[in-house]
Design an enzyme around this catalytic site. Structure first.
Site, PDB file in Angstrom:
ATOM      1  N   LYS A  31      -6.189  -5.072  -3.469  1.00 40.92           N
ATOM      2  CA  LYS A  31      -6.630  -5.664  -2.464  1.00 40.92           C
ATOM      3  C   LYS A  31      -8.335  -5.074  -1.608  1.00 40.92           C
ATOM      4  O   LYS A  31      -7.873  -3.756  -1.736  1.00 40.92           O
ATOM      5  CB  LYS A  31      -6.244  -6.153  -1.131  1.00 40.92           C
TER       6      LYS A  31
ATOM      7  N   CYS B 163      -2.065  -2.616   8.083  1.00 41.10           N
ATOM      8  CA  CYS B 163      -1.708  -3.414   6.469  1.00 41.10           C
ATOM      9  C   CYS B 163      -0.097  -4.698   6.401  1.00 41.10           C
ATOM     10  O   CYS B 163      -1.201  -5.537   6.223  1.00 41.10           O
ATOM     11  CB  CYS B 163      -1.960  -2.980   4.984  1.00 41.10           C
TER      12      CYS B 163
ATOM     13  N   ASP C 194       1.224  -1.744   0.369  1.00 46.45           N
ATOM     14  CA  ASP C 194      -0.354   0.150  -0.010  1.00 46.45           C
ATOM     15  C   ASP C 194       0.894   1.178   0.183  1.00 46.45           C
ATOM     16  O   ASP C 194       0.424   1.848   0.858  1.00 46.45           O
ATOM     17  CB  ASP C 194      -0.940   0.079   1.526  1.00 46.45           C
TER      18      ASP C 194
END
Length: 213
Positions: A116, A149, A19
């Site tokens: 995701k 995450c 991310d």
């Protein structure tokens, strides 16, 4: 017990870049607008870029994860997360937006960008299938946020019997205490913590693979 060099052998270690996107890392992204501290992001980016370059040099495969959200994936519970962050969730990492784009990194043609919808890169994706097809045994974890995450994906990977190595200075959180909490948690229960320098040192004597881009 395996050594760090054995775990990060590029023959079975994959670099997971979690991310690293505009909304999480850019000064005009949604986390910055929510007054989250990007200091650690700024600190970790040179390390991450160097680690990525070295992974490519020795031929370790790379997967970039990309959080992407839309009305098709926003349950009520998901849309009302992040109670402690003054974040405009309806505008965060939206499908097709600048905020969802990767930040200061460009995947090579043979590297995978995995979309995701939740914190874990394993949840609702084919990540596990790809890892097993590649013969991956170790996940080298980097990215943001360390305690969200990155940690969630690392935990899920460990529960699927992958070795986990967390590159402590190639990941970042918006609070140093939260970052440190993950480092402590991973090192005690879920894997090994190493610095970027330690990982690169484990690769230093390996021959370079044929350049690709």
């Amino acid at each position: 017990m395996l050594t760090l060099a054995e775990k990060v052998d590029p023959g079975h270690c994959l670099l997971m870049v979690v991310d690293v996107q505009n909304d999480f890392c850019h000064i005009e992204g949604s986390m910055a607008r929510a007054r989250q501290d990007l200091t650690m992001v700024d600190e970790m980016m040179p390390n991450l870029i160097e680690l990525l370059e070295q992974a490519r040099r020795v031929g370790a495969p790379v997967i970039f994860t990309q959080a992407v959200h839309s009305r098709w994936s926003d349950s009520q519970a998901w849309a009302t997360r992040l109670h402690g962050v003054n974040l405009e969730v309806p505008k965060h990492c939206r499908e097709g937006s600048w905020g969802a784009d990767l930040f200061e990194i460009t995947p090579w043609e043979d590297e995978r960008v995995l979309v995701k919808r939740r914190f874990s890169a394993f949840y609702g994706t084919d990540l596990d299938v790809m890892l097993r097809a590649l013969g991956i045994k170790t996940l080298l974890m980097t990215g943001v946020a360390t305690n969200v995450c990155v940690e969630t994906t690392a935990r899920d990977g460990f529960m699927r019997d992958y070795h986990v190595v967390l590159a402590s200075d190639s990941c970042a959180a918006y609070d140093r205490a939260e970052h440190q909490a993950t480092i402590t948690n991973i090192s005690k229960y879920f894997g090994q913590v190493a610095t970027t320098e330690q990982v690169i040192k484990a690769w230093k004597d390996l021959p370079a693979v044929k350049a690709r881009s």
